[in-house]
Design an enzyme around this catalytic site. Structure first.
Site, PDB file in Angstrom:
ATOM      1  N   GLU A  32      83.496  87.460 -63.649  1.00 21.75           N
ATOM      2  CA  GLU A  32      83.696  86.310 -64.612  1.00 21.75           C
ATOM      3  C   GLU A  32      85.179  85.706 -64.868  1.00 21.75           C
ATOM      4  O   GLU A  32      86.111  86.439 -64.672  1.00 21.75           O
ATOM      5  CB  GLU A  32      83.245  86.757 -66.113  1.00 21.75           C
ATOM      6  CG  GLU A  32      82.388  85.730 -66.912  1.00 21.75           C
ATOM      7  CD  GLU A  32      80.975  85.556 -66.283  1.00 21.75           C
ATOM      8  OE1 GLU A  32      80.850  84.518 -65.585  1.00 21.75           O
ATOM      9  OE2 GLU A  32      80.141  86.308 -66.492  1.00 21.75           O
ATOM     10  N   HIS A  33      85.121  84.476 -64.721  1.00 24.80           N
ATOM     11  CA  HIS A  33      86.383  83.547 -64.507  1.00 24.80           C
ATOM     12  C   HIS A  33      87.209  83.949 -63.322  1.00 24.80           C
ATOM     13  O   HIS A  33      88.453  84.044 -63.393  1.00 24.80           O
ATOM     14  CB  HIS A  33      87.254  83.809 -65.864  1.00 24.80           C
ATOM     15  CG  HIS A  33      86.471  83.062 -67.304  1.00 24.80           C
ATOM     16  ND1 HIS A  33      86.766  81.711 -67.326  1.00 24.80           N
ATOM     17  CD2 HIS A  33      85.631  83.365 -67.792  1.00 24.80           C
ATOM     18  CE1 HIS A  33      85.979  81.442 -68.450  1.00 24.80           C
ATOM     19  NE2 HIS A  33      85.480  82.699 -68.724  1.00 24.80           N
ATOM     20  N   THR A  34      86.348  84.379 -62.214  1.00 24.40           N
ATOM     21  CA  THR A  34      87.092  84.531 -61.023  1.00 24.40           C
ATOM     22  C   THR A  34      86.832  83.621 -59.980  1.00 24.40           C
ATOM     23  O   THR A  34      87.829  83.230 -59.155  1.00 24.40           O
ATOM     24  CB  THR A  34      86.517  85.767 -60.452  1.00 24.40           C
ATOM     25  OG1 THR A  34      85.217  85.715 -60.464  1.00 24.40           O
ATOM     26  CG2 THR A  34      86.961  87.269 -61.100  1.00 24.40           C
ATOM     27  N   GLU A 159      80.009  67.537 -61.492  1.00 26.86           N
ATOM     28  CA  GLU A 159      80.290  68.168 -62.598  1.00 26.86           C
ATOM     29  C   GLU A 159      81.701  68.037 -62.980  1.00 26.86           C
ATOM     30  O   GLU A 159      82.288  67.667 -64.061  1.00 26.86           O
ATOM     31  CB  GLU A 159      79.799  69.627 -62.818  1.00 26.86           C
ATOM     32  CG  GLU A 159      80.103  70.089 -64.274  1.00 26.86           C
ATOM     33  CD  GLU A 159      79.105  71.135 -65.051  1.00 26.86           C
ATOM     34  OE1 GLU A 159      77.935  71.389 -64.197  1.00 26.86           O
ATOM     35  OE2 GLU A 159      79.484  71.681 -65.647  1.00 26.86           O
ATOM     36  N   ASP A 171      78.124  78.660 -60.469  1.00 30.84           N
ATOM     37  CA  ASP A 171      76.905  78.219 -61.014  1.00 30.84           C
ATOM     38  C   ASP A 171      76.104  77.340 -60.010  1.00 30.84           C
ATOM     39  O   ASP A 171      74.684  77.891 -59.832  1.00 30.84           O
ATOM     40  CB  ASP A 171      77.020  77.468 -62.463  1.00 30.84           C
ATOM     41  CG  ASP A 171      77.626  78.182 -63.352  1.00 30.84           C
ATOM     42  OD1 ASP A 171      78.082  79.493 -63.268  1.00 30.84           O
ATOM     43  OD2 ASP A 171      78.307  77.647 -64.311  1.00 30.84           O
TER      44      ASP A 171
HETATM   45  C1  GLA Z   1      81.195  78.710 -66.315  1.00 33.02           C
HETATM   46  C2  GLA Z   1      81.798  77.772 -65.082  1.00 33.02           C
HETATM   47  C3  GLA Z   1      81.635  78.867 -63.765  1.00 33.02           C
HETATM   48  C4  GLA Z   1      82.451  80.114 -63.984  1.00 33.02           C
HETATM   49  C5  GLA Z   1      82.219  80.486 -65.495  1.00 33.02           C
HETATM   50  C6  GLA Z   1      82.793  81.959 -65.728  1.00 33.02           C
HETATM   51  O1  GLA Z   1      79.850  79.283 -66.197  1.00 33.02           O
HETATM   52  O2  GLA Z   1      80.876  76.794 -64.832  1.00 33.02           O
HETATM   53  O3  GLA Z   1      82.260  78.136 -62.635  1.00 33.02           O
HETATM   54  O4  GLA Z   1      83.824  79.750 -64.255  1.00 33.02           O
HETATM   55  O5  GLA Z   1      82.000  80.087 -66.585  1.00 33.02           O
HETATM   56  O6  GLA Z   1      82.808  83.044 -65.003  1.00 33.02           O
END
Ligand code: GLA
Length: 381
Positions: A32-34, A159, A171
């Site tokens: 996450e947040h990587t 986006e 995503d």
């Molecule tokens: C959201 C963003 C992704 C990712 C996550 C965190 O879903 O759209 O690109 O950064 O947060 O992992």
């Protein structure tokens, strides 16, 4: 052609559609947040999808209707599309048109009928599902011949530049590229991907998704600020991205950074390590041992990255206390959903324990469901 979708389309647009496409939401197992740090992620696609029923138009107009909308058609001229020009849900499909045109692809107009069962604002990537279903539809309607990763990158471009959310690529890649029964191990720098088999049922396990009903909004600036903090830290360390900081070099690197950036860097480096550890377990068939890695990932998001909230923390805590093997928030944070790895026989007990804890805390009732790794964007009719 799916008759019902065709009928709905015809009732709104007055003509037969050219086809029906679907793209799923996702949950991220770990990583996450990587993604905007060029790191590693491991999402699965959900069975929940956004369906786009569509036909070409030759007059340069884009006419958009959503079954979840206000009952009106949004009618746009393609040559008038510009970043920030479209508000509401329509910005996502319009952004995909804009991104395709910007990249030089010959897209004319289209009529779209959108219908979705991906919960919105729940951290389950309803926007990526809408973008990817639209991209898949246009790819076929206009014979563009683009690959799934190419469509994902165009959806991310829509986006980032059109809607104005500086998200990474996880995503859209999950929604475009996932396959049934597998998790998507993705290197977000090279876009190298591996579909890792994830047979939860065979291991006697379930993946429980707990939607806390706290709406998250990545457009509100907090996400952008975290991303900027990570990029600043990489710059101060003289690295292209935080992905380039090995775990062994973390401690001395932290000493070189201002206090407020240290926990961000610690999260990103340890989280990439947790993705690697998860992959090792999966490759060795040790799914049941993933629990502590997931829970450690949550602690890192809560204490270092600070993107959890009381509801996600409580869902994790209550699930683990009721016997879940591990749990963590999934997605961008500030609300949204939690995933919990649970033995099949304990799913009801864990769901109930979370509901009881939410009631006791005075929180709105959560929505829980079990998720199986499902397929990415595809034509369905
Ligand atoms: C959201 C963003 C992704 C990712 C996550 C965190 O879903 O759209 O690109 O950064 O947060 O992992």
């Amino acid at each position: 052609m799916i008759d019902e979708a065709a009928g709905d389309f015809e009732a709104v647009h007055g003509a037969r559609p050219g086809g029906v496409w679907a793209a799923p939401g996702r949950v991220n197992l770990i990583g996450e947040h990587t993604d905007y740090n060029d790191g590693f992620v491991l999402p699965i696609a959900l069975p929940h999808t956004t369906r786009v029923t569509a036909r070409r138009r030759e007059d340069g107009r884009l006419r958009l209707y959503s079954a979840q909308g206000d009952g009106t058609i949004t009618d746009l001229a393609l040559d008038g599309l510009a970043p920030g020009a479209v508000a509401s849900w329509a910005a996502y499909p319009a952004g995909v048109f804009w991104a395709l045109a910007e990249a030089g692809h010959p897209v004319g107009g289209a009529d779209l009928f959108v219908d979705s069962d991906v919960p919105a604002g729940a951290g389950l990537s309803s926007s990526a599902a809408l973008e990817c279903a639209t991209a898949a539809a246009l790819n076929d309607l206009y014979d563009l011949g683009l690959t799934a990763p190419e469509l994902a990158l165009l959806a991310q471009r829509a986006e980032n530049a059109f809607v104005g959310v500086p998200c990474g690529v996880m995503d859209q890649m999950a929604s475009a590229c996932c396959t049934d029964g597998t998790a998507l191990f993705l290197d977000t720098r090279t876009l190298e991907q591996r579909h890792v088999p994830l047979d939860l049922a065979a291991a006697g396990l379930r993946l429980l998704v707990i939607d806390t009903r706290v709406k998250h909004d990545l457009g509100d600036g907090a996400y952008a600020a975290l991303r900027a903090g990570c990029e600043r830290a990489a710059e101060l360390l003289g690295l292209p991205a935080l992905r380039d900081l090995p775990a062994a070099a973390l401690a001395p690197a932290l000493d070189r950074l201002p206090e407020e950036l240290r926990p961000l860097v610690r999260h990103v480096v340890t989280e990439n390590g947790r993705v690697a550890a998860t992959i090792e377990h999966l490759d060795a068939g040790r799914i049941a041992e993933l629990g502590p890695i997931l829970t450690a990932g949550h602690a890192s998001l809560r204490d270092d990255f600070r993107v959890s909230c009381p509801e996600t923390d409580l869902a994790v805590e209550a699930a683990v206390a009721a016997g879940a093997l591990g749990a963590r928030m999934t997605g961008g944070g500030f609300g949204g959903s939690v995933v919990a790895l649970v033995e099949a026989a304990r799913v009801a007990e864990v769901s109930q324990a979370v509901e009881v804890a939410f009631r006791a805390a005075g929180f709105a009732a959560p929505v829980t469901f079990t998720a199986v790794p499902s397929a990415g964007a595809r034509r369905v009719g």
